[in-house]
Write a protein that holds these residues in place. Structure first.
Motif, short mmCIF file in Angstrom:
data_model
loop_
_atom_site.label_atom_id
_atom_site.label_comp_id
_atom_site.label_asym_id
_atom_site.label_seq_id
_atom_site.Cartn_x
_atom_site.Cartn_y
_atom_site.Cartn_z
N VAL A 99 13.80 1.60 -9.80
CA VAL A 99 14.38 1.99 -8.43
C VAL A 99 14.21 0.67 -7.56
CG1 VAL A 99 14.73 3.49 -6.70
CG2 VAL A 99 14.31 4.42 -8.85
N ARG A 100 15.52 0.34 -7.03
CA ARG A 100 15.33 -0.75 -5.91
C ARG A 100 15.06 -0.32 -4.54
NH1 ARG A 100 14.88 -5.46 -8.65
NH2 ARG A 100 15.87 -5.28 -10.57
N GLY A 101 14.46 -1.17 -3.98
CA GLY A 101 13.72 -0.91 -2.50
C GLY A 101 14.99 -0.45 -1.68
N PRO A 102 14.66 -0.53 -0.31
CA PRO A 102 13.45 -1.45 0.13
C PRO A 102 12.23 -0.53 0.12
CG PRO A 102 15.10 -0.71 1.96
CD PRO A 102 15.57 -0.11 0.85
N PHE A 103 11.32 -1.26 -0.07
CA PHE A 103 10.07 -0.52 -0.07
C PHE A 103 9.10 -1.56 1.17
CE2 PHE A 103 11.27 -0.15 -4.49
CZ PHE A 103 11.22 1.19 -4.42
N GLY A 104 8.47 -0.61 1.91
CA GLY A 104 7.67 -1.26 3.14
C GLY A 104 6.63 -2.10 2.53
N ALA A 105 6.27 -3.16 3.44
CA ALA A 105 5.17 -4.12 3.07
C ALA A 105 3.94 -3.49 3.57
CB ALA A 105 5.48 -5.33 3.55
N ARG A 106 3.03 -3.59 2.79
CA ARG A 106 1.55 -3.26 3.17
C ARG A 106 0.85 -4.40 3.77
NH1 ARG A 106 -1.49 1.66 0.92
NH2 ARG A 106 0.26 3.06 0.45
N SER A 107 0.19 -4.15 5.04
CA SER A 107 -0.58 -5.23 5.38
C SER A 107 -1.88 -4.90 5.36
CB SER A 107 -0.27 -5.02 7.16
OG SER A 107 -0.60 -3.70 7.72
N LEU A 108 -2.68 -6.00 5.16
CA LEU A 108 -4.38 -5.91 4.96
C LEU A 108 -4.98 -5.20 5.99
CD1 LEU A 108 -5.09 -9.10 3.14
CD2 LEU A 108 -5.00 -6.98 2.30
N PRO A 109 -5.94 -4.18 5.85
CA PRO A 109 -6.76 -3.61 6.52
C PRO A 109 -7.63 -4.66 7.32
CG PRO A 109 -7.69 -3.02 4.66
CD PRO A 109 -6.49 -4.05 4.23
N VAL A 110 -8.29 -4.12 8.53
CA VAL A 110 -9.47 -4.93 8.78
C VAL A 110 -10.89 -4.21 8.52
CG1 VAL A 110 -10.49 -5.82 10.97
CG2 VAL A 110 -8.15 -5.54 11.08
N GLY A 111 -11.28 -4.59 7.21
CA GLY A 111 -12.27 -3.86 6.35
C GLY A 111 -12.53 -4.32 5.18
N PRO A 112 -13.41 -3.87 4.40
CA PRO A 112 -13.72 -4.20 3.24
C PRO A 112 -12.46 -3.63 2.02
CG PRO A 112 -15.72 -3.45 3.89
CD PRO A 112 -14.60 -3.22 5.02
N VAL A 113 -12.09 -4.43 1.04
CA VAL A 113 -11.52 -3.80 -0.02
C VAL A 113 -12.01 -3.46 -1.29
CG1 VAL A 113 -9.36 -4.50 -1.22
CG2 VAL A 113 -9.24 -5.02 1.03
N LEU A 114 -11.89 -2.45 -1.93
CA LEU A 114 -12.52 -2.25 -3.26
C LEU A 114 -11.46 -1.86 -4.30
CD1 LEU A 114 -15.09 -1.62 -4.68
CD2 LEU A 114 -14.94 0.93 -3.93
N VAL A 115 -11.33 -2.48 -5.35
CA VAL A 115 -10.38 -2.23 -6.57
C VAL A 115 -11.28 -1.50 -7.61
CG1 VAL A 115 -8.78 -3.33 -8.26
CG2 VAL A 115 -8.88 -4.07 -5.81
N ILE A 116 -10.81 -0.55 -8.32
CA ILE A 116 -11.64 0.22 -9.09
C ILE A 116 -10.81 0.12 -10.41
CG2 ILE A 116 -12.59 2.18 -9.80
CD1 ILE A 116 -13.20 3.04 -6.77
N ALA A 117 -11.19 -0.45 -11.49
CA ALA A 117 -10.48 -0.53 -12.60
C ALA A 117 -10.84 -0.02 -13.64
CB ALA A 117 -10.15 -2.03 -12.79
N PRO A 118 -10.03 0.90 -14.47
CA PRO A 118 -10.62 1.29 -15.94
C PRO A 118 -11.01 0.50 -17.13
CG PRO A 118 -8.56 1.78 -15.67
CD PRO A 118 -8.68 1.14 -14.63
N HIS A 119 -10.45 -0.66 -16.97
CA HIS A 119 -10.51 -1.61 -18.09
C HIS A 119 -10.74 -3.21 -17.46
CE1 HIS A 119 -8.05 1.72 -19.98
NE2 HIS A 119 -9.16 1.78 -20.68
N SER A 120 -11.25 -3.92 -18.28
CA SER A 120 -11.10 -5.42 -17.94
C SER A 120 -9.36 -5.90 -18.28
CB SER A 120 -11.85 -6.18 -18.88
OG SER A 120 -13.31 -5.67 -18.80
N ASP A 121 -9.01 -6.22 -17.18
CA ASP A 121 -7.75 -6.82 -16.94
C ASP A 121 -6.78 -5.96 -16.17
OD1 ASP A 121 -6.56 -4.38 -18.27
OD2 ASP A 121 -6.09 -5.58 -20.20
N ASP A 122 -6.99 -4.55 -15.86
CA ASP A 122 -6.37 -3.89 -14.98
C ASP A 122 -6.24 -4.34 -13.49
OD1 ASP A 122 -5.41 -1.89 -16.88
OD2 ASP A 122 -6.96 -1.03 -17.02
N GLU A 123 -7.46 -4.75 -13.22
CA GLU A 123 -7.70 -5.10 -11.66
C GLU A 123 -6.86 -6.36 -11.60
OE1 GLU A 123 -9.30 -8.45 -13.87
OE2 GLU A 123 -9.79 -6.30 -14.24
#
Length: 476
Positions: free
Chosen positions: A31-55
């Motif tokens: 489905v085409r957008g428009p989708f709002g853009a996410r802005s980065l937070p002021v604080g740490p970012v944690l990416v949790i991935a199930p497998h090597s490559d998903d991140e």
């Protein structure tokens, strides 16, 4: 007669093959957008991935932008990637792979992750490796919760984490241990943003990890004084024919699958500049063991944006009127779960097993749940309701089977097994395409929250499965 049945079976197999070919080579566009853009937070970012490559597939751009902003993003890899025999066979160039070779293959995938993160500008100390068994996270969530019931990996032939590089080498393959690891890591990182798999992921590890992270976050919300809940950015990797179109198209953009638009998920995007797209391609292509057989699929994520979903919180202590939605009970109900309709061939052919939504309400004594299907529950279908209560910690899963005929049965329950009358703890009815169950809050232990899901089965085949949702019962 035998020849007639054989012709029918061949015809059905040909139809299924044609459907799969059409889905792979001629996928439905998103489905085409428009989708709002996410802005980065002021604080740490944690990416949790199930497998090597998903991140890298899901969040390479996010990681680059967070690193450039000085947010020192971190990555947690939950499994060793040691349950993908087709990729291991391609790597070792033979069909028979030993369990020790599968463990060695897990180390190869870990090394590829380290290379990929270097390509994104992250130093090696930002990576935490847990090393749980690949293709086991659904079992850890549902069947192997206690350490004394640790899972046996069919690929490593072990019931524990085999990697010296892991956070806890030798940890049992048990859900409660994985949850404890995730709670500890989230507490230590205290991220402003945590990115993890969408609960409607198709892959069993992505699906399972989504449940574990949601449970860990809810636990911290309820037990940690001063805990500030992070923004939850839900990413998608495996969902039918998504992403579409396939292949390396670095000037194209990702769009969410039609089946997950309007189904409780609010989609937003992180736009990537040309240099970030190029670095993401380098990170994705660092996974040589996966590119050998999944090149077209993996290249499909190298686009001008990354998509992240948001799902609101469900709270039965703040009900709204839903009589107009066709609920079998008038009064105060809350929709806890929405599930895509007709999103597979089996669900299209058997609408009496196609889950649509779950609604909930509470009073002083009972948790009432109404499960909506696309058609009345078919006689050959078993509807399974799954409930995991929180009572200072997440207890084991209760599973209640409902059928179009006969009494409901309880297969499992937190604490001691059911020995008395089932109807002392629940009642169940069916009205049209709605099934309803009422569960005793006392028997559940008066939980502050529950996690809920529903499944449909025909014989031994799983036909449909909703996402698991955290549902507050006390307004917290």
């Amino acid at each position: 007669m035998v020849a007639w049945f054989k012709r029918i079976r061949i015809t059905l197999l040909l139809l299924l093959a044609a459907f799969l070919v059409q889905q792979y080579f001629f996928p439905q566009p998103g489905v085409r957008g428009p989708f709002g853009a996410r802005s980065l937070p002021v604080g740490p970012v944690l990416v949790i991935a199930p497998h090597s490559d998903d991140e890298s597939l899901a969040a390479a751009g996010l990681l680059q932008q967070a690193e450039a902003a000085g947010l020192q993003p971190q990555v947690v890899l939950v499994t060793g990637g040691d349950g993908f025999p087709i990729a291991a066979q391609a790597h070792y160039h033979r069909s028979q792979i030993s369990s020790q070779e599968m463990i060695a293959f897990g180390r190869i995938r870990l090394a590829e992750s380290q290379t990929a993160l270097r390509a994104l500008g992250l130093p090696p100390e930002r990576l935490t490796f847990l090393g749980y068994a690949d293709r086991s996270l659904d079992q850890l969530w549902l069947d192997c919760w206690r350490e004394e019931h640790a899972c046996l990996s069919p690929f490593t032939k072990l019931r524990h984490v085999p990697y010296a590089e892991a956070l806890e080498p030798g940890a049992p393959l048990a859900g409660e241990r994985l949850l404890a690891h995730l709670i500890s890591l989230l507490r230590k990182a205290h991220p402003a943003v945590v990115a993890y798999p969408h609960p409607n992921e198709s892959h069993v590890d992505h699906w399972g990890l989504s449940n574990f992270v949601a449970a860990a976050l809810e636990h911290l919300r309820r037990t940690e004084p001063g805990w500030q809940a992070p923004a939850e950015w839900l990413y998608l990797v495996h969902r039918g024919d998504w992403p579409a179109p396939k292949g390396l198209k670095p000037r194209a953009s990702l769009t969410p699958p039609r089946t997950l638009v309007g189904e409780m998920t609010e989609w937003t995007q992180v736009p990537l500049v040309e240099s970030q797209v190029a670095q993401k391609q380098m990170a994705v292509e660092a996974y040589h063991s996966q590119m050998t057989i999944l090149r077209r699929f993996m290249h499909s994520f190298v686009r001008t944006n990354e998509l992240f979903g948001r799902i609101g919180r469900a709270d039965l202590a703040e009900p709204g009127l839903t009589e107009q939605h066709g609920s079998p009970d008038p009064g105060a109900w809350v929709q806890t779960t929405a599930d895509p309709r007709r999103d597979t061939l089996a669900r299209t052919l058997e609408p009496g097993a196609d889950l649509v939504s779950i609604w909930g309400a509470i009073d002083q004594t009972q948790l009432s749940l109404a499960i909506h299907l696309a058609a009345p529950l078919s006689r050959q279908t078993t509807l399974r309701l799954l409930v995991r209560p929180w009572q200072g910690g997440w207890d084991d899963v209760a599973t209640v089977d409902l059928r179009a005929f006969g009494a409901p049965t309880v297969k499992r329950w937190p604490g001691e097994p059911i020995l008395g009358q089932v109807d002392a703890y629940l009642t169940a009815t069916q009205e049209g395409d709605w099934c309803r169950a009422r569960l005793s809050l006392d028997r559940l232990g008066r939980p502050g929250a529950v996690m809920l899901a529903a499944e449909t089965w025909i014989g031994g085949a799983l036909i449909d499965r909703t996402a698991w949702r955290v549902v507050s019962l006390d307004g917290r």
